[in-house]
Scaffold this motif. Structure first.
Motif, short mmCIF file in Angstrom:
data_model
loop_
_atom_site.label_atom_id
_atom_site.label_comp_id
_atom_site.label_asym_id
_atom_site.label_seq_id
_atom_site.Cartn_x
_atom_site.Cartn_y
_atom_site.Cartn_z
N LYS A 192 28.78 -11.74 -39.28
CA LYS A 192 27.76 -11.23 -38.49
C LYS A 192 28.31 -11.08 -37.03
N LEU A 193 29.45 -11.16 -36.67
CA LEU A 193 30.01 -11.11 -35.22
C LEU A 193 29.43 -9.83 -34.57
N GLU A 194 29.27 -8.54 -35.10
CA GLU A 194 28.94 -7.42 -34.36
C GLU A 194 27.45 -7.42 -34.11
N LYS A 195 26.80 -8.07 -35.10
CA LYS A 195 25.29 -8.29 -35.05
C LYS A 195 24.85 -9.14 -33.94
N ILE A 196 25.50 -10.31 -33.81
CA ILE A 196 24.86 -11.34 -32.96
C ILE A 196 25.70 -11.99 -31.86
N GLY A 197 26.80 -11.14 -31.78
CA GLY A 197 27.94 -11.57 -30.72
C GLY A 197 28.71 -12.96 -30.61
N SER A 198 29.63 -13.07 -29.86
CA SER A 198 30.55 -14.30 -30.18
C SER A 198 30.11 -15.54 -29.77
N ASP A 199 29.11 -15.72 -28.83
CA ASP A 199 28.54 -17.01 -28.44
C ASP A 199 27.62 -17.29 -29.65
N ALA A 200 27.11 -16.63 -30.18
CA ALA A 200 26.16 -16.81 -31.23
C ALA A 200 26.76 -17.31 -32.53
N VAL A 201 28.05 -16.62 -32.73
CA VAL A 201 28.87 -17.03 -33.77
C VAL A 201 29.44 -18.64 -33.64
N ALA A 202 29.89 -18.68 -32.31
CA ALA A 202 30.44 -19.81 -32.03
C ALA A 202 29.50 -20.93 -32.13
N ASN A 292 31.66 6.61 -35.85
CA ASN A 292 32.05 6.33 -34.46
C ASN A 292 30.94 6.92 -33.44
N LYS A 293 30.39 7.72 -33.63
CA LYS A 293 29.32 8.07 -32.74
C LYS A 293 28.01 7.16 -32.79
N HIS A 294 27.74 6.63 -33.89
CA HIS A 294 26.58 6.05 -34.11
C HIS A 294 27.06 4.64 -34.73
N PRO A 295 27.54 3.82 -33.98
CA PRO A 295 28.00 2.34 -34.57
C PRO A 295 26.53 1.52 -35.00
N GLU A 296 25.57 1.77 -34.35
CA GLU A 296 24.30 1.25 -34.48
C GLU A 296 23.66 1.24 -36.16
N ILE A 297 24.38 2.36 -36.56
CA ILE A 297 24.00 2.46 -38.16
C ILE A 297 24.47 1.35 -38.82
N GLY A 298 25.64 0.96 -38.61
CA GLY A 298 26.18 0.04 -39.32
C GLY A 298 27.28 0.64 -40.31
N SER A 299 27.56 0.08 -41.46
CA SER A 299 28.45 0.63 -42.57
C SER A 299 27.96 1.67 -43.30
N ILE A 300 28.41 2.90 -43.52
CA ILE A 300 28.04 3.90 -44.41
C ILE A 300 28.70 4.01 -45.69
N CYS A 301 29.76 3.19 -45.97
CA CYS A 301 30.50 3.09 -47.20
C CYS A 301 31.37 1.61 -47.19
N SER A 302 30.97 1.01 -48.05
CA SER A 302 31.79 -0.29 -47.94
C SER A 302 32.18 -0.96 -49.32
N GLY A 303 32.98 -1.87 -49.72
CA GLY A 303 33.36 -2.25 -50.82
C GLY A 303 34.56 -3.23 -50.62
N GLY A 304 35.36 -3.57 -51.86
CA GLY A 304 36.49 -4.13 -51.65
C GLY A 304 36.99 -4.64 -53.17
N ARG A 305 37.91 -5.59 -52.98
CA ARG A 305 38.70 -6.13 -54.37
C ARG A 305 37.96 -7.38 -54.80
N TYR A 306 37.86 -7.34 -56.09
CA TYR A 306 37.40 -8.57 -56.77
C TYR A 306 38.27 -9.08 -57.80
N ASP A 307 38.22 -10.44 -57.97
CA ASP A 307 39.29 -10.87 -59.14
C ASP A 307 38.81 -10.73 -60.61
#
Length: 451
Positions: A192-202, A292-307
């Motif tokens: 959530k770092l990008e959404k709430i900032g480092s102070d809120a994360v801490a 890059n032009k619109h970081p406010e949109i958030g992720s436009i494609c996401s995923g990863g590896r699962y066991d």
């Protein structure tokens, strides 16, 4: 007749006008072409499943939003993503599939969340997954970003960054800090770092029981940046303290070296240690792609590896790696930003007969269709201006006029609707002209990012 019912579409459900639907379908075809070029096989699964099957995992935020109902004695649920149906499909058809199994699926999913701008209750997802039997080589994790790169550049977007991390790097690092009991919760907070900032994360980390020093170490760690080579080098300075961490760094290095081998430009990907992905089934590599032009949109494609994809349906270990694009949301964003090309039409040529006898016009249209040219005939008895206006409004690139003179000469008069140029020639001479123009326009990208 009783009172008329006002026609309306439910909130959170997208319905497009034909010109918009043509654009949406062009995006879908582009995705199918890219996925197919990597050997992915198409798959479709039912929208409705037995609730027991669909909710085998139980719990989770997404499943609180599920559409669920009973029909007779049957407890049914509508699919809320394409991953759970894939898990069921692979477990059910295990003996008939060839592994690694590479599938793509583009289909509607349903979530009863609060409808808001850019958020939908019915929406298309476009997923790919590579499923292994017992093992799946790490090179697959490097191939996936090359697919993401090809998807967006084929659509016409090049101003994006694929951000890559590995969950083992993060969880191993938290174990180094003696925070192994809360790894999953810490990952969710870090994500959530990008959404709430480092102070809120801490603050959230301290509320979880982390000391001030541990919080500072975590924030310092996830801010590591630079070229992929620099980041790997900095991560290596923590080597030898934790097996999970070391394995994660090895995997991360293998993935970024692999991405370079797939010829993805370095400007389009980077290691970002903030990326954790909130979902807890990811176990290794994770991806998030941002515009890059619109970081406010958030992720436009996401995923990863699962066991283990199908652990709720079978004892067989089926590791996988995959990505998902929220297609309806992406389309909505691109539309509202004016980034979609207007050069889409339902037909290539409108044949306009100007005689009572329609046989020559119908023969002309049929011959064009045999040549792969999408052709519509205008049959209505309207003024010429109205007929031409029809082609213009629908964005049809060519109009073909057929009057007494054309029939007598065995020719067709073809008008290019964008330039106004007009020629009268035999049909076999006009077909290459039409094809040339169409090949040029079909090569145009659907996304046009204007500065």
């Amino acid at each position: 007749m009783g009172n008329k019912v006002t026609p309306r579409t439910l909130s959170g459900f997208m319905e497009l006008l034909p010109q918009e639907q043509l654009k949406f379908d062009k995006i879908v075809r582009t995705l199918q072409d890219v996925y197919g070029s990597y050997g992915f096989l198409p798959l479709d699964t039912p929208i409705l499943e037995s609730a027991e099957v669909l909710l085998a995992k139980g719990g989770g935020e997404t499943e609180k939003q599920i559409y669920r109902f009973e029909k007779g004695d049957t407890d049914l649920a509508m699919r809320f993503d394409l991953t759970v149906p894939l898990a069921k499909y692979v477990a059910k058809n295990y003996s008939s599939l060839t592994f690694p199994f590479k599938r793509y699926q583009i289909g509607k999913v349903y979530r009863g969340e609060r409808a808001q701008k850019g958020r939908f209750r019915e929406f298309y997802q476009a997923d790919i997954d590579i499923i292994g039997d017992t093992k799946l080589d790490i090179v697959n994790d490097a191939e996936v970003p090359s697919i993401i790169y090809n998807i967006f550049t084929s659509l016409g977007l090049d101003d994006f960054t694929i951000r890559i991390n590995n969950r083992k790097v993060l969880s191993g690092f938290f174990e180094i800090l003696d925070l192994s009991e809360n790894v999953t919760d810490i990952l969710r907070i870090v994500d959530k770092l990008e959404k709430i900032g480092s102070d809120a994360v801490a603050k959230e980390l301290e509320d979880l029981g982390a000391s001030h020093e541990q919080c500072q170490e975590i924030l310092k760690f996830i801010r590591i940046s630079g070229t992929t080579k620099d980041v790997i080098s900095q991560l290596r300075s923590y080597s030898g303290k934790n097996e999970t961490f070391d394995a994660g760094v090895d995997e991360l290095e293998a993935v970024v070296l692999g991405i370079a081998a797939f010829c993805v430009p370095e400007k389009n990907y980077k290691i970002d240690l903030c990326i954790a992905r909130g979902l807890d089934y990811y176990t290794g590599t994770v991806y998030e792609t941002t515009f890059n032009k619109h970081p406010e949109i958030g992720s436009i494609c996401s995923g990863g590896r699962y066991d283990n994809l199908a652990e709720y349906y079978t004892d067989k270990k089926l590791p996988g790696v995959g990505i998902s694009i929220g297609l309806t949301r992406l389309f909505y964003i691109l539309s509202t930003m004016g980034y979609l090309s207007d050069t889409t039409a339902g037909a290539d040529v409108l044949v306009i007969p100007m005689t009572q006898d329609l046989s020559y016009a119908i023969g002309t249209a049929t011959a064009m269709r045999h040549e792969g040219i999408r052709t519509q005939i205008y049959f209505e008895q309207k003024k010429f201006k109205h007929k031409i206006g029809y082609a213009d409004k629908l964005g049809i690139p060519f109009a073909a006029f057929i009057g007494e003179d054309e029939i007598a000469q065995g020719k067709v008069t073809l008008k290019n609707m964008s330039t106004g140029d007009q020629v009268t020639q035999p049909l076999e001479e006009l077909i290459p002209v039409i094809r040339h123009q169409l090949d040029q326009s079909r090569g145009e990208k659907i996304i046009i990012v204007r500065d």
